[in-house]
Write an enzyme that holds these catalytic residues in place. Structure first.
Site, PDB file in Angstrom:
ATOM      1  N   HIS A   1      -1.919  -2.356  52.320  1.00  0.00           N
ATOM      2  CA  HIS A   1      -2.635  -2.729  51.244  1.00  0.00           C
ATOM      3  C   HIS A   1      -2.291  -4.012  50.777  1.00  0.00           C
ATOM      4  O   HIS A   1      -0.786  -3.631  51.237  1.00  0.00           O
ATOM      5  CB  HIS A   1      -1.661  -1.315  50.248  1.00  0.00           C
ATOM      6  CG  HIS A   1      -3.059  -1.424  49.760  1.00  0.00           C
ATOM      7  ND1 HIS A   1      -3.569  -0.953  48.641  1.00  0.00           N
ATOM      8  CD2 HIS A   1      -2.819  -2.742  47.954  1.00  0.00           C
ATOM      9  CE1 HIS A   1      -4.301  -1.288  48.051  1.00  0.00           C
ATOM     10  NE2 HIS A   1      -3.892  -2.007  47.415  1.00  0.00           N
TER      11      HIS A   1
ATOM     12  N   LYS B   1      -1.600   5.981  45.353  1.00  0.00           N
ATOM     13  CA  LYS B   1      -3.122   6.469  46.436  1.00  0.00           C
ATOM     14  C   LYS B   1      -2.603   6.690  47.677  1.00  0.00           C
ATOM     15  O   LYS B   1      -3.275   6.875  48.497  1.00  0.00           O
ATOM     16  CB  LYS B   1      -3.501   4.628  46.334  1.00  0.00           C
ATOM     17  CG  LYS B   1      -4.229   4.492  44.868  1.00  0.00           C
ATOM     18  CD  LYS B   1      -5.367   3.857  44.809  1.00  0.00           C
ATOM     19  CE  LYS B   1      -5.312   2.713  44.795  1.00  0.00           C
ATOM     20  NZ  LYS B   1      -5.462   1.543  43.458  1.00  0.00           N
TER      21      LYS B   1
ATOM     22  N   ARG C   1      -6.566   0.345  31.968  1.00  0.00           N
ATOM     23  CA  ARG C   1      -5.817  -0.754  32.007  1.00  0.00           C
ATOM     24  C   ARG C   1      -6.544  -2.416  32.550  1.00  0.00           C
ATOM     25  O   ARG C   1      -6.566  -2.994  31.653  1.00  0.00           O
ATOM     26  CB  ARG C   1      -4.858  -0.755  33.420  1.00  0.00           C
ATOM     27  CG  ARG C   1      -3.109  -0.191  33.276  1.00  0.00           C
ATOM     28  CD  ARG C   1      -2.914   0.521  34.467  1.00  0.00           C
ATOM     29  NE  ARG C   1      -2.814  -0.718  34.766  1.00  0.00           N
ATOM     30  CZ  ARG C   1      -2.440  -1.121  36.309  1.00  0.00           C
ATOM     31  NH1 ARG C   1      -2.974  -0.146  37.266  1.00  0.00           N
ATOM     32  NH2 ARG C   1      -1.935  -2.313  36.413  1.00  0.00           N
TER      33      ARG C   1
ATOM     34  N   ASP D   1      -4.806   7.786  39.198  1.00  0.00           N
ATOM     35  CA  ASP D   1      -5.403   6.051  39.041  1.00  0.00           C
ATOM     36  C   ASP D   1      -6.706   5.256  38.641  1.00  0.00           C
ATOM     37  O   ASP D   1      -6.759   4.340  37.568  1.00  0.00           O
ATOM     38  CB  ASP D   1      -4.600   5.914  40.587  1.00  0.00           C
ATOM     39  CG  ASP D   1      -4.555   4.238  40.817  1.00  0.00           C
ATOM     40  OD1 ASP D   1      -3.924   3.760  40.413  1.00  0.00           O
ATOM     41  OD2 ASP D   1      -5.794   3.639  41.962  1.00  0.00           O
TER      42      ASP D   1
ATOM     43  N   SER E   1       0.476   2.752  40.710  1.00  0.00           N
ATOM     44  CA  SER E   1      -0.692   2.752  41.214  1.00  0.00           C
ATOM     45  C   SER E   1      -0.819   2.594  42.403  1.00  0.00           C
ATOM     46  O   SER E   1      -1.747   2.702  43.363  1.00  0.00           O
ATOM     47  CB  SER E   1      -1.866   1.125  40.457  1.00  0.00           C
ATOM     48  OG  SER E   1      -2.814   1.065  40.990  1.00  0.00           O
TER      49      SER E   1
HETATM   50  N1  URA Z   1      -4.315  -3.080  42.951  1.00  0.00           N
HETATM   51  C1  URA Z   1      -4.461  -1.302  42.946  1.00  0.00           C
HETATM   52  O1  URA Z   1      -4.663  -0.612  43.055  1.00  0.00           O
HETATM   53  N2  URA Z   1      -3.445  -1.366  41.477  1.00  0.00           N
HETATM   54  C2  URA Z   1      -3.565  -2.492  40.645  1.00  0.00           C
HETATM   55  O2  URA Z   1      -3.025  -1.730  39.692  1.00  0.00           O
HETATM   56  C3  URA Z   1      -2.994  -3.515  41.018  1.00  0.00           C
HETATM   57  C4  URA Z   1      -3.782  -4.082  42.954  1.00  0.00           C
END
Ligand code: URA
Length: 427
Positions: free
Chosen positions: A82, A187, A168, A161, A183
């Site tokens: 990620h 995931k 946000r 999320d 966040s």
């Molecule tokens: N990527 C994400 O999945 N969440 C965030 O808060 C920032 C970048």
């Protein structure tokens, strides 16, 4: 529990208990807490932070807000990557098939671009026919048979999320280390993976502008993952200029195919290999296999198979001229002679967004062929009037794009010292 009590306690620097956090996230996911109260709490967290116990409970509650996939019946290691988000960051496209071709399974759940950063899903969907909306069962089947599937977040995975991120984004509470860490990790930990490699971006095009901030984010995410029994490694990598030469969806797919064919920009190739080696190491495979699979075309062959399996036109992989293209290509010229000393990656990302490569609002449509192709990168010599980049556009947003680009390139008299691409490794 009264939500206002939690807001006031956090505002005043106090802690929330695990039970309070679980009840709150569950209620918010069920629409039983209004956005205005959650927004106030998010701002209090943004200003006051969270301690390790709060963060663990917050992440766990988000993770359990939806389905937690279990791929333990599929043999072999499942490893994902990620990125915290950047400009021209198309690394997942060459990386995921390359790692799968080396025998480590990659169940990858990606996001869309928002604001100045691009998203893997938008890039993949610029391949005619490619679907990123697969049912979970088809995702599982592809991971079992092909060793890879590339999908978007489903309704079922970490729904808290999706809602919190959207809130946000409009309340100035994105760049908070505990909120970003929870966040991302909620995931990723819901995906059924054994291990995770994080690419934490640092610089003008990233949420984290400095190495100490990025290091803190990386350490926070590694600790969350380890606390949940997963192996996690983070690389801090440079995002002070766009990655590679292309910014824009189909343009980035084309560049990814070049890399899988053994060419492409040196930074994309190097970062793809660095991350692939980490993923293979975590998956118990030989890291040296990454370079071999890139050079002998196994990564490219696996990418073609994924495209076909997800409904895309595999002929685009053989002949990238079949990918969508913008109607016009115009140069953006250098105002003076000299060396490019810096490129504001964020301004380049917003410039591409103005053309339709990204969204200002979630519901905006993407123009798949538009974007920017950089002719000059940091350290390159340029003559006045020579193109710094080419703008690929459909006749929309050109003035706004030029306005963003006008200050994006700094040109000086001396070439700057080259910056390393991988700045640190955290595990
Ligand atoms: N990527 C994400 O999945 N969440 C965030 O808060 C920032 C970048």
């Amino acid at each position: 529990m009264r939500v206002v009590d939690l807001i006031e306690r956090k505002r005043d620097g106090g802690q929330l208990t695990g039970d309070e956090i679980r009840t709150l996230i569950d209620a918010y996911t069920r629409d039983a807490v209004p956005d205005y109260q959650m927004a106030a709490l998010l701002m209090a967290i943004f200003l006051r932070g969270m301690d390790a116990d709060e963060l663990a409970a917050w992440t766990d509650a988000m993770l359990r807000s939806g389905e937690v996939l279990d791929f333990s019946d599929i043999p072999g290691a499942k490893v994902d990557k990620h990125s915290t988000g950047g400009v021209g960051d198309k690394i997942s496209l060459p990386l995921a098939p390359l790692v799968a071709a080396c025998g480590v399974r990659v169940p990858m759940v990606s996001g869309r671009g928002l604001g100045h950063t691009g998203g893997t899903l938008d890039k993949l969907e610029s391949i005619p026919g490619f679907s990123t909306r697969l049912p979970v069962e088809r995702f599982r089947e592809m991971v079992a048979t092909l060793g890879i599937s590339l999908i978007g977040q489903t309704e079922e995975i970490a729904p808290a999320d999706r809602r919190l991120y959207a809130l946000r984004d409009v309340t100035g509470t994105v760049p908070s280390i505990p909120l970003i860490a929870s966040s991302i990790m909620s995931k990723k930990l819901a995906e059924g993976i054994d291990a995770l490699v994080l690419d934490v971006k640092v610089g003008s095009g990233a949420f984290m502008r400095t190495v100490p901030e990025a290091r803190r984010l990386a350490e926070t995410m590694v600790a969350i993952g380890n606390g949940m029994g997963k192996k996690v490694v983070a690389l801090l990598t440079d995002m002070s200029q766009p990655l590679g030469r292309t910014v824009g969806n189909a343009l980035e797919v084309r560049e990814s195919i070049e890399v899988l064919r053994g060419g492409g920009p040196a930074d994309i190739r190097a970062l793809t290999l660095a991350l692939a080696e980490e993923m293979l190491r975590l998956g118990g495979a030989d890291p040296a296999e990454a370079r071999r699979a890139l050079d002998d075309g196994r990564g490219l062959a696996r990418f073609r198979q994924v495209v076909e399996a997800q409904g895309g036109d595999p002929r685009t992989v053989d002949d990238p001229d079949r990918l969508p293209r913008a109607a016009h290509v115009t140069p953006f010229a250098a105002p003076r002679d000299g060396y490019v000393t810096a490129i504001d990656a964020r301004a380049v990302g917003v410039g591409a967004m103005c053309l339709g490569a990204g969204r200002a609002r979630k519901e905006d449509a993407i123009a798949p062929g538009v974007g920017l192709v950089l002719e000059k990168r940091v350290g390159d010599r340029v003559a006045r009037g020579e193109p710094l980049l080419f703008v690929h556009h459909d006749g929309v947003g050109l003035d706004a794009c030029h306005a963003r680009l006008s200050d994006a390139f700094l040109i000086g008299d001396e070439a700057p010292a080259p910056l390393p691409l991988v700045l640190e490794r955290v595990e």
